[in-house]
Motif scaffolding. Structure first.
Motif, PDB file in Angstrom:
ATOM      1  N   GLY A  69       0.795  -1.226   0.000  1.00 21.87           N
ATOM      2  CA  GLY A  69       0.000   0.000   0.000  1.00 21.87           C
ATOM      3  C   GLY A  69       0.825   1.273   0.000  1.00 21.87           C
ATOM      4  N   THR A  70       0.494   2.171   0.930  1.00 20.64           N
ATOM      5  CA  THR A  70       1.147   3.480   0.997  1.00 20.64           C
ATOM      6  C   THR A  70       2.603   3.383   1.434  1.00 20.64           C
ATOM      7  N   GLU A  71       3.031   2.217   1.937  1.00 17.56           N
ATOM      8  CA  GLU A  71       4.436   2.063   2.300  1.00 17.56           C
ATOM      9  C   GLU A  71       5.347   2.291   1.092  1.00 17.56           C
ATOM     10  N   TRP A  72       4.843   1.969  -0.110  1.00 22.61           N
ATOM     11  CA  TRP A  72       5.644   2.201  -1.312  1.00 22.61           C
ATOM     12  C   TRP A  72       5.953   3.682  -1.480  1.00 22.61           C
ATOM     13  N   LEU A  73       5.036   4.559  -1.092  1.00 25.53           N
ATOM     14  CA  LEU A  73       5.278   5.997  -1.208  1.00 25.53           C
ATOM     15  C   LEU A  73       6.348   6.442  -0.222  1.00 25.53           C
ATOM     16  N   LEU A 183       8.240  -2.046   9.273  1.00 25.21           N
ATOM     17  CA  LEU A 183       7.528  -3.276   9.611  1.00 25.21           C
ATOM     18  C   LEU A 183       7.513  -4.249   8.435  1.00 25.21           C
ATOM     19  N   ALA A 184       7.889  -3.789   7.245  1.00 19.66           N
ATOM     20  CA  ALA A 184       7.987  -4.675   6.079  1.00 19.66           C
ATOM     21  C   ALA A 184       9.343  -5.366   6.081  1.00 19.66           C
ATOM     22  N   ASP A 185       9.527  -6.299   5.163  1.00 17.51           N
ATOM     23  CA  ASP A 185      10.746  -7.100   5.096  1.00 17.51           C
ATOM     24  C   ASP A 185      11.965  -6.202   4.906  1.00 17.51           C
ATOM     25  N   PRO A 186      12.908  -6.178   5.869  1.00 18.25           N
ATOM     26  CA  PRO A 186      14.073  -5.298   5.751  1.00 18.25           C
ATOM     27  C   PRO A 186      14.993  -5.680   4.594  1.00 18.25           C
ATOM     28  N   VAL A 187      15.003  -6.949   4.200  1.00 16.57           N
ATOM     29  CA  VAL A 187      15.829  -7.365   3.063  1.00 16.57           C
ATOM     30  C   VAL A 187      15.292  -6.743   1.778  1.00 16.57           C
ATOM     31  N   ASP A 306      -0.415  -5.014  10.527  1.00 18.97           N
ATOM     32  CA  ASP A 306       0.154  -6.261  10.019  1.00 18.97           C
ATOM     33  C   ASP A 306       1.665  -6.154  10.121  1.00 18.97           C
ATOM     34  N   HIS A 307       2.272  -6.983  10.960  1.00 17.58           N
ATOM     35  CA  HIS A 307       3.721  -6.918  11.119  1.00 17.58           C
ATOM     36  C   HIS A 307       4.217  -8.199  11.786  1.00 17.58           C
ATOM     37  N   PRO A 308       5.511  -8.480  11.725  1.00 16.87           N
ATOM     38  CA  PRO A 308       6.053  -9.664  12.403  1.00 16.87           C
ATOM     39  C   PRO A 308       5.893  -9.526  13.919  1.00 16.87           C
TER      40      PRO A 308
END
Length: 352
Positions: A69-73, A183-187, A306-308
């Motif tokens: 979602g908006t995380e891409w921005l 919160l998304a995949d750091p890799v 939504d996060h690990p």
């Protein structure tokens, strides 16, 4: 979680600090633009290959999730600020700024990162945290000090130091925007930033007339980039997730000291009073942060995200069937008021 954050932040600083003297071994064969581009590309391509070829590194197996979602921005903004605008501004600024002045100005990144986190993104802080930040930055200033500043020459054109400071601001913006996607995949985050920033810098170097160096030099630069920029950034993002931007930035500011220690071994540089003084100041700063006890009664508002996570005091929901930990899925938190030691992570974004 605080221990995880501080450990990964220091790990990020160590890897980045070690990469600086290693890059110095390569800079006589490469222009600054080309070297920066290859370091970033080594980070992005290396991590991308790890993700494609390593089954155990799949996001789902590590309890991670993809960027959504908006995380891409936010990520696009971080990549532009830190991977494109920052390096470009720095290179232009250095053309009209004495090296001594520029070295001291570069310490602004940690300061600006913390100020943005505290006053723009409303991250909590206290006097102990500020004191630790001041001590670490003071150590960085001592390390970069190379004698009397040539301020008159630096301001001859009127814009050189301002542009270097603007580069630091761009990296500070990058650090704070990256927190928004931590919160998304750091890799994935590190790989994307590396590929984009590396492509831009190599493109600029090529446009300026640079050609690609010999294959061994390219391979060496990309390997240094994979560890010092790629793995380091992965650890940096994990630290952002657990302890917030200002604290992570403060720990990361110890990287120049690590580079100085490694330079003693690689280049046989002397042990100076400045290095010892910086070690004392940074040691005090790190100790102040490591011994921080941020404990007070606070409210958690109802939230769905939504996060690990693992099933700790903030995650008491049930599942249909057995699950492995950590894992990631959308879940809801009800309102809660309690007291415990905490840091500004995904569940503690309250103001003070």
């Amino acid at each position: 979680m605080g221990q995880t954050g501080s450990t990964t932040a220091i790990g990020a600083a160590v890897l980045f600090g070690v990469s600086t003297p290693l890059a110095k071994l390569l800079v006589h064969d490469l222009s600054p633009w080309m070297l920066a581009g290859l370091l970033y590309l080594g980070s992005g391509i290396g991590l991308g290959l790890v993700r494609l070829l390593g089954g155990l590194t799949a996001s789902s197996r590590r309890g991670e999730r993809s960027i959504r979602g908006t995380e891409w921005l936010w990520l696009l903004g971080a990549v532009f600020a830190g991977g494109v605008a920052g390096p470009v501004l720095l290179m232009f600024g250095l053309t009209a700024t004495p090296a001594s002045t520029a070295s001291l100005l570069l310490t602004l990144e940690g300061v600006l990162t913390a100020l943005l986190a505290w006053f723009v993104f409303q991250e909590g802080f206290d006097r102990r945290l500020v004191a630790g930040m001041v001590a670490i930055v003071a150590g960085a200033v001592v390390l970069s000090w190379s004698g009397p500043l040539d301020i008159g020459s630096g301001w001859a054109g009127g814009w050189g130091p301002v542009v270097v400071a603007a580069a630091c601001l761009m990296w500070a913006v990058d650090n704070n925007l990256t927190r928004k996607v931590s919160l998304a995949d750091p890799v994935d985050i590190a790989a994307i930033k590396g590929v984009v920033a590396g492509s831009v810098n190599v493109g600029i170097a090529t446009a300026l007339g640079d050609g690609l160096p010999a294959v061994p030099t390219v391979a060496a630069a990309m390997l240094v980039g994979l560890l010092g920029y790629g793995v380091s950034l992965v650890l940096f993002v994990i630290a952002l997730r657990h302890i917030g931007t200002a604290r992570t930035g403060a720990y990361f500011s110890t990287a120049p000291f690590v580079g100085g220690i490694v330079s003693l071994v690689i280049f046989g540089e002397p042990l100076t009073a400045g290095l010892v003084t910086a070690a004392v100041l940074m040691g005090i700063g790190v100790w102040l942060h490591l011994t921080e006890d941020h404990d007070h009664e606070h409210d958690h508002n109802e939230i769905e995200h939504d996060h690990p996570h693992v099933h700790d005091e903030h995650h008491q929901h049930g599942h249909d069937g057995p699950v492995t930990e950590p894992h990631t899925h959308k879940h809801r938190h009800g309102r809660l008021r309690h007291r415990h030691a905490h840091f500004p992570d995904a569940h503690h974004g309250h103001t003070h």
